[in-house]
Design a protein around this motif. Structure first.
Motif, PDB file in Angstrom:
ATOM      1  N   ASP A 102      88.832 -59.034   2.459  1.00  0.00           N
ATOM      2  CA  ASP A 102      87.584 -59.530   1.886  1.00  0.00           C
ATOM      3  C   ASP A 102      86.865 -58.323   1.286  1.00  0.00           C
ATOM      4  O   ASP A 102      86.404 -57.437   2.010  1.00  0.00           O
ATOM      5  CB  ASP A 102      86.749 -60.182   2.992  1.00  0.00           C
ATOM      6  CG  ASP A 102      85.373 -60.633   2.509  1.00  0.00           C
ATOM      7  OD1 ASP A 102      85.031 -60.388   1.334  1.00  0.00           O
ATOM      8  OD2 ASP A 102      84.629 -61.209   3.331  1.00  0.00           O
TER       9      ASP A 102
ATOM     10  N   LYS B 114      82.029 -67.868  -5.583  1.00  0.00           N
ATOM     11  CA  LYS B 114      83.338 -67.221  -5.481  1.00  0.00           C
ATOM     12  C   LYS B 114      83.208 -65.858  -4.822  1.00  0.00           C
ATOM     13  O   LYS B 114      82.250 -65.134  -5.055  1.00  0.00           O
ATOM     14  CB  LYS B 114      83.970 -67.092  -6.865  1.00  0.00           C
ATOM     15  CG  LYS B 114      84.345 -68.422  -7.491  1.00  0.00           C
ATOM     16  CD  LYS B 114      85.209 -68.234  -8.704  1.00  0.00           C
ATOM     17  CE  LYS B 114      85.672 -69.588  -9.235  1.00  0.00           C
ATOM     18  NZ  LYS B 114      86.663 -69.451 -10.319  1.00  0.00           N
ATOM     19  N   LYS B 115      84.191 -65.540  -4.016  1.00  0.00           N
ATOM     20  CA  LYS B 115      84.224 -64.257  -3.321  1.00  0.00           C
ATOM     21  C   LYS B 115      85.472 -63.503  -3.764  1.00  0.00           C
ATOM     22  O   LYS B 115      86.519 -64.100  -3.957  1.00  0.00           O
ATOM     23  CB  LYS B 115      84.254 -64.502  -1.808  1.00  0.00           C
ATOM     24  CG  LYS B 115      84.273 -63.233  -0.981  1.00  0.00           C
ATOM     25  CD  LYS B 115      84.438 -63.541   0.500  1.00  0.00           C
ATOM     26  CE  LYS B 115      83.154 -63.991   1.126  1.00  0.00           C
ATOM     27  NZ  LYS B 115      83.252 -64.035   2.615  1.00  0.00           N
ATOM     28  N   PRO B 116      85.378 -62.171  -3.919  1.00  0.00           N
ATOM     29  CA  PRO B 116      86.552 -61.397  -4.312  1.00  0.00           C
ATOM     30  C   PRO B 116      87.424 -61.029  -3.112  1.00  0.00           C
ATOM     31  O   PRO B 116      86.922 -60.562  -2.079  1.00  0.00           O
ATOM     32  CB  PRO B 116      85.940 -60.146  -4.952  1.00  0.00           C
ATOM     33  CG  PRO B 116      84.636 -59.970  -4.233  1.00  0.00           C
ATOM     34  CD  PRO B 116      84.146 -61.353  -3.893  1.00  0.00           C
ATOM     35  N   TRP B 117      88.721 -61.233  -3.264  1.00  0.00           N
ATOM     36  CA  TRP B 117      89.700 -60.905  -2.240  1.00  0.00           C
ATOM     37  C   TRP B 117      90.787 -60.031  -2.848  1.00  0.00           C
ATOM     38  O   TRP B 117      91.090 -60.137  -4.037  1.00  0.00           O
ATOM     39  CB  TRP B 117      90.362 -62.171  -1.689  1.00  0.00           C
ATOM     40  CG  TRP B 117      89.435 -63.170  -1.104  1.00  0.00           C
ATOM     41  CD1 TRP B 117      88.761 -64.166  -1.762  1.00  0.00           C
ATOM     42  CD2 TRP B 117      89.066 -63.297   0.270  1.00  0.00           C
ATOM     43  NE1 TRP B 117      88.001 -64.897  -0.897  1.00  0.00           N
ATOM     44  CE2 TRP B 117      88.172 -64.390   0.364  1.00  0.00           C
ATOM     45  CE3 TRP B 117      89.407 -62.606   1.429  1.00  0.00           C
ATOM     46  CZ2 TRP B 117      87.609 -64.801   1.569  1.00  0.00           C
ATOM     47  CZ3 TRP B 117      88.856 -63.010   2.628  1.00  0.00           C
ATOM     48  CH2 TRP B 117      87.965 -64.088   2.700  1.00  0.00           C
TER      49      TRP B 117
ATOM     50  N   LYS C 221      94.162 -59.217  -7.135  1.00  0.00           N
ATOM     51  CA  LYS C 221      92.758 -59.510  -6.802  1.00  0.00           C
ATOM     52  C   LYS C 221      92.472 -60.952  -7.169  1.00  0.00           C
ATOM     53  O   LYS C 221      92.874 -61.427  -8.227  1.00  0.00           O
ATOM     54  CB  LYS C 221      91.825 -58.573  -7.565  1.00  0.00           C
ATOM     55  CG  LYS C 221      90.344 -58.800  -7.288  1.00  0.00           C
ATOM     56  CD  LYS C 221      89.504 -57.764  -8.031  1.00  0.00           C
ATOM     57  CE  LYS C 221      88.018 -58.005  -7.840  1.00  0.00           C
ATOM     58  NZ  LYS C 221      87.531 -59.209  -8.567  1.00  0.00           N
TER      59      LYS C 221
ATOM     60  N   THR D 138      84.057 -58.026   0.024  1.00  0.00           N
ATOM     61  CA  THR D 138      82.617 -57.941   0.283  1.00  0.00           C
ATOM     62  C   THR D 138      82.331 -57.442   1.699  1.00  0.00           C
ATOM     63  O   THR D 138      81.178 -57.218   2.061  1.00  0.00           O
ATOM     64  CB  THR D 138      81.942 -59.318   0.104  1.00  0.00           C
ATOM     65  OG1 THR D 138      82.419 -60.223   1.118  1.00  0.00           O
ATOM     66  CG2 THR D 138      82.228 -59.896  -1.277  1.00  0.00           C
TER      67      THR D 138
ATOM     68  N   PRO E 263      95.960 -63.996 -12.021  1.00  0.00           N
ATOM     69  CA  PRO E 263      95.623 -62.569 -11.947  1.00  0.00           C
ATOM     70  C   PRO E 263      96.856 -61.686 -12.130  1.00  0.00           C
ATOM     71  O   PRO E 263      97.959 -62.049 -11.710  1.00  0.00           O
ATOM     72  CB  PRO E 263      95.056 -62.412 -10.525  1.00  0.00           C
ATOM     73  CG  PRO E 263      94.627 -63.781 -10.125  1.00  0.00           C
ATOM     74  CD  PRO E 263      95.561 -64.724 -10.804  1.00  0.00           C
TER      75      PRO E 263
ATOM     76  N   ASP F  85      89.387 -63.966  -7.243  1.00  0.00           N
ATOM     77  CA  ASP F  85      88.011 -64.431  -7.076  1.00  0.00           C
ATOM     78  C   ASP F  85      88.090 -65.917  -6.777  1.00  0.00           C
ATOM     79  O   ASP F  85      88.525 -66.707  -7.617  1.00  0.00           O
ATOM     80  CB  ASP F  85      87.188 -64.184  -8.345  1.00  0.00           C
ATOM     81  CG  ASP F  85      86.972 -62.702  -8.609  1.00  0.00           C
ATOM     82  OD1 ASP F  85      86.540 -62.008  -7.677  1.00  0.00           O
ATOM     83  OD2 ASP F  85      87.248 -62.247  -9.727  1.00  0.00           O
ATOM     84  N   SER F  86      87.678 -66.304  -5.573  1.00  0.00           N
ATOM     85  CA  SER F  86      87.900 -67.687  -5.153  1.00  0.00           C
ATOM     86  C   SER F  86      86.744 -68.227  -4.316  1.00  0.00           C
ATOM     87  O   SER F  86      86.084 -67.488  -3.583  1.00  0.00           O
ATOM     88  CB  SER F  86      89.192 -67.772  -4.339  1.00  0.00           C
ATOM     89  OG  SER F  86      89.414 -69.079  -3.866  1.00  0.00           O
TER      90      SER F  86
END
Length: 248
Positions: free
Chosen positions: A103, A6-9, A69, A105, A44, A71-72
């Motif tokens: 993004d 999962k990446k935080p957006w 936010k 990250t 969220p 996380d996906s």
């Protein structure tokens, strides 16, 4: 194919509504739900960020952007496709929707984005300024109807959320009310999922302090935490009134 990690957006929308139509906050919550990897996962919390109210700025009622936010494991293309489709379906005909996707990250100039958001609370910003900054920072910024003026608020909302000291949480906070008996901070946080309780003077309350909560209980985004704002009244900690919440 989805990445298993999962990446935080950070996702923000603005100017999707009109008088008598579904609000931007509700649409943001729906998008958050659609983007969730797990249908059982809590949606969220969406933060509402107040922007400059000025005759040169078109807005429906308050000129505020809505941010959340996520996380996906979904790809950027999937996230954008789902968000855009829902915006096109649910935005009011007379609205000027904007969508910003960041993004978290990525390597970007966070302070420049924060400054844009803070300035948008007291200055008239232009679409050209928003698009130029988004391009410089590598942020996806798109318009989806009308004049597209909502891109300004969408980008500003990202900056204000990153700032960490701005925004009210959409909706009322639900918890188990116990008549006139006070609820201590620890129990309240356990029931609501909020991060802390903070006073209007900036004091973070301890776990054993008592809260006397009435009427609509609202939360704010304070020090990068979802927080209950309280004030002291006759020796009691009470949930913030409308005039206190306006600061956020």
């Amino acid at each position: 194919m989805q990445n298993s990690d999962k990446k935080p957006w950070l996702i923000c929308i603005d100017d999707t509504d009109d008088i008598g139509t579904k609000g931007t906050g509700e649409i943001a919550e729906e998008i958050a739900g659609l983007l969730s990897d797990d249908a059982q996962q809590a949606i969220p919390m969406v933060t509402r960020h107040q922007l400059f109210v000025h005759p040169d700025i078109p807005y429906t009622s308050h000129n505020s952007a809505m941010c959340f936010k996520l996380d996906s494991s979904k790809s950027f293309d999937e996230i954008k496709s789902i968000a855009v489709a829902h915006l096109l379906e649910q935005s009011a005909e007379a609205s000027d929707p904007g969508l910003a996707i960041l993004d978290l990250t990525a390597d970007y100039h966070q302070q420049a984005l924060i400054e844009f958001g803070r300035e948008a609370k007291s200055e008239v910003k232009t679409k050209q300024q928003a698009y130029l900054l988004a391009e410089q920072l590598g942020i996806s910024l798109t318009e989806h109807g009308g004049t597209g003026q909502g891109v300004i608020g969408a980008l500003a909302g990202l900056g204000l959320r990153l700032y960490g000291m701005d925004g009210r949480v959409k909706g009322q906070i639900q918890f188990e009310k116990s008549g006139v008996s006070p609820l201590n901070v620890e129990a309240f946080l356990r029931q609501t999922g909020l991060d802390c309780v903070v006073s209007t003077c900036g004091k973070q309350l301890g776990a054993d302090e008592s809260l006397f909560l009435t009427d609509k209980v609202k939360a704010i985004y304070w020090d990068h935490k979802f927080s209950l704002l309280v004030y002291s009244s006759e020796g009691r900690w009470c949930n913030a009134l409308k005039q206190h919440l306006k600061e956020y």
